[in-house]
Design an enzyme around this catalytic site. Structure first.
Site, PDB file in Angstrom:
ATOM      1  N   GLU A  27      38.812  31.623  50.818  1.00 59.35           N
ATOM      2  CA  GLU A  27      40.023  31.110  50.170  1.00 59.35           C
ATOM      3  C   GLU A  27      40.537  29.928  50.986  1.00 59.35           C
ATOM      4  O   GLU A  27      40.435  29.922  52.215  1.00 59.35           O
ATOM      5  CB  GLU A  27      41.076  32.233  50.127  1.00 59.35           C
ATOM      6  N   ASN A  72      45.049  34.221  45.868  1.00 56.91           N
ATOM      7  CA  ASN A  72      46.325  33.724  45.370  1.00 56.91           C
ATOM      8  C   ASN A  72      46.306  32.206  45.227  1.00 56.91           C
ATOM      9  O   ASN A  72      46.974  31.644  44.360  1.00 56.91           O
ATOM     10  CB  ASN A  72      47.455  34.145  46.325  1.00 56.91           C
ATOM     11  N   ASN A 171      43.083  35.631  39.226  1.00 57.70           N
ATOM     12  CA  ASN A 171      43.162  36.494  40.412  1.00 57.70           C
ATOM     13  C   ASN A 171      44.423  37.344  40.385  1.00 57.70           C
ATOM     14  O   ASN A 171      45.525  36.812  40.200  1.00 57.70           O
ATOM     15  CB  ASN A 171      43.196  35.627  41.684  1.00 57.70           C
ATOM     16  N   GLU A 172      44.251  38.644  40.529  1.00 55.88           N
ATOM     17  CA  GLU A 172      45.383  39.587  40.703  1.00 55.88           C
ATOM     18  C   GLU A 172      46.570  39.256  39.804  1.00 55.88           C
ATOM     19  O   GLU A 172      47.720  39.188  40.270  1.00 55.88           O
ATOM     20  CB  GLU A 172      45.812  39.630  42.170  1.00 55.88           C
ATOM     21  N   TYR A 243      42.708  47.089  50.305  1.00 53.97           N
ATOM     22  CA  TYR A 243      42.890  46.779  51.731  1.00 53.97           C
ATOM     23  C   TYR A 243      43.417  48.020  52.446  1.00 53.97           C
ATOM     24  O   TYR A 243      44.244  48.740  51.895  1.00 53.97           O
ATOM     25  CB  TYR A 243      43.898  45.638  51.908  1.00 53.97           C
ATOM     26  N   GLU A 294      37.586  41.901  46.539  1.00 50.84           N
ATOM     27  CA  GLU A 294      38.397  41.769  47.764  1.00 50.84           C
ATOM     28  C   GLU A 294      38.486  43.149  48.379  1.00 50.84           C
ATOM     29  O   GLU A 294      39.028  44.073  47.760  1.00 50.84           O
ATOM     30  CB  GLU A 294      39.812  41.244  47.467  1.00 50.84           C
ATOM     31  N   GLN A 350      38.063  38.290  54.484  1.00 52.42           N
ATOM     32  CA  GLN A 350      37.423  37.085  54.003  1.00 52.42           C
ATOM     33  C   GLN A 350      36.286  36.685  54.944  1.00 52.42           C
ATOM     34  O   GLN A 350      35.872  37.518  55.735  1.00 52.42           O
ATOM     35  CB  GLN A 350      38.454  35.989  53.865  1.00 52.42           C
TER      36      GLN A 350
END
Ligand code: AHR
Length: 500
Positions: A27, A72, A171-172, A243, A294, A350
């Protein structure tokens, strides 16, 4: 010493592993791109400004695919600002992370970096501030030979298309933090319209719809069901993000924390149940698979160091991983591999400097603890997952429920006549003797047993001490077809066997 007996039977079926489960994520955030992938003037930089020391470690880690450019970040991304002559590219504010973006490393530089590193790119499109039209532009720019956007790419010096196959539809978008956050119906509708247009342009694409950003999002699974009702015929995958964090550093929490892979197992099962419910409801024949694009251990919340907004490439979420994080990462990867029939893509979040296995300074690179299980599994778990039953003691791991002291996975690469056994010994105080009857694999001998362990669960690697937590040799052996090994307390083990 504890004892555990592992069992396998090659006639009980196996599951092929998609090599894209060894993916990562780059990212535009913190020092990932600038100071990580790209640093013109660095002693190892090539003619493109790419750090060769980073490329070498990414290759050694065995990363197969990289998701780009966010995260994001993608929800306000303007791909047009990132291409063409560098001197004409604008410096932009980057609203997701409140930084400045120079655009000196853009779309084409990423594709060139992937080619050089032998990595398959996975692009995300902006469904936050943009929609189908911008998606069409970036897709044609990347994959077409004719038309305005293909001509634009050629004029920028890239005659051949980049041929990007995997595309994330945003994304999300369920997260309230996401720029352009939408309801499940709104997102499902824009995702299917965008996806249909993209597949009309290139039917060979593989599209990933946004699933829930995690189990903590209140709409977990309800979101996924609604999105799937819109997108079942258009999306090939639904995303899973997860996460883990051990905030309270007392010993009982360590025992619980290293069993957190139970939660990922549960999350994966829940998402499979949800998409299969929609499959049944809509009377579909095909399956939508999972892209865990992710996942990692993250010690959030934490901001920029120093805490200044609107600067270039700040130090941001540069987590320093310890031994227990590596034990959990090993178990998270084994969990995904146990679901290899449905988990076809996975991206560790990442790649470098930002919650990453690889860190850089101006002077060098080093491997964090979590680097090692990823590298082993990408190297040795390439063929198929074999059935495995584990007989061992269990313990109560708080919110993660009952946990086996021994977490194990066995894989086979038939064309190389290789077996690989990955084992985490979650017993914090005692070693454990494991045995595995391998008489079905006549002539297989141990060629390596590597152990990741250290005196303390909180031991870390740093630039000053890069090998504090590094693999050493273990004692696994095969005698009369029976594999035995004594596994050190709180250790991760990779045992490789080959037919003699
Ligand atoms: O990986 C960091 C951020 O975590 C990503 O940008 C976002 O998708 C997630 O919330």
């Amino acid at each position: 010493m504890k004892k555990a007996v592992l069992h396998t039977d090659k006639y009980f079926g196996s599951t092929d592993i998609d090599k894209r489960v060894y993916g990562s994520f780059a990212e535009h955030m913190g020092r990932l791109v600038y100071g990580g992938l790209y640093q013109p003037g660095h002693p190892t930089a090539d003619e493109n400004g790419f750090r060769q020391d980073v490329i070498d470690l990414v290759k050694e880690q065995g990363v197969t695919t990289v998701r780009y450019p966010g995260g994001n970040f993608v929800s306000a991304y303007r791909w047009e600002d990132t291409v063409g002559p560098r001197e004409l590219r604008p410096v932009c504010t980057e609203p997701a992370w409140k930084s400045l973006e120079s655009n000196q490393f853009g779309l084409n530089e990423f594709m060139t970096w992937c080619k050089k590193t032998n990595i398959e790119p996975m692009m995300a499109i902006n469904l936050g501030t943009r929609g189908a039209d911008a998606a069409r532009g970036v897709l044609e720019y990347c994959n077409f030979n004719v038309g305005k956007y293909a001509e634009m790419r050629k004029s920028h010096g890239y005659a051949d298309p980049h041929n990007v196959k995997m595309w994330c539809l945003g994304n999300e978008m369920d997260g309230v933090w996401q720029i352009g956050h939408r309801s499940a119906d709104e997102y499902g509708s824009i995702a299917v319209q965008t996806g249909r247009l993209m597949k009309r342009l290139d039917p060979t694409l593989e599209l990933i719809a946004c699933g829930s950003a995690g189990v903590v999002v209140p709409t977990f699974c309800a979101w996924d069901a609604t999105v799937m009702e819109h997108c079942y015929d258009t999306a090939d995958y639904i995303s899973v993000h997860t996460y883990f964090d051990n905030r309270n550093k007392n010993e009982q929490d360590s025992a619980n924390f290293i069993a957190a892979s139970n939660a990922l197992d549960n999350q994966i099962k829940s998402v499979i149940a949800t998409v299969d419910h929609v499959r049944a409801k809509l009377r579909k024949k095909t399956y939508v698979n999972l892209s865990v694009d992710e996942w990692n251990v993250v010690y959030r919340p934490h901001g920029k160091v120093p805490p200044q907004e609107w600067t270039f490439a700040p130090h941001e979420i540069e987590d320093v991983y310890n031994l227990e994080d590596a034990l959990l990462v090993a178990s998270l990867m084994m969990t995904m591999l146990r679901h290899a029939d449905r988990v076809k893509i996975a991206c560790q979040a990442q790649l470098v400097n930002v919650i990453s296995p690889i860190m850089t300074s101006d002077n060098g690179v080093w491997r964090q603890t979590i680097y090692y299980p990823f590298a082993d599994m990408s190297r040795y778990a390439r063929g198929r997952v074999l059935p495995m039953a584990v007989e061992c003691e269990k313990y109560e791991a708080g919110i993660y429920g009952d946990a086996n002291y021994i977490d194990a996975l066995l894989t086979e690469t038939p064309e190389e006549e290789t077996l690989a056994l990955f084992v985490v010994n979650r017993e914090l105080h005692d070693s454990t003797e494991i045995t595995l009857d391998l008489r079905q694999y006549e002539g297989y001998k141990v060629v390596s047993h590597s152990v990741l362990n250290s005196e303390g669960l909180r031991d870390v690697n740093t630039e000053a001490e890069p090998n504090k937590v590094a693999p050493h040799a273990g004692n696994a052996k095969v005698e009369d077809g029976i594999l035995t090994a004594v596994l050190e307390n709180h250790s991760y083990n990779c045992i490789v066997l080959k037919k003699a």
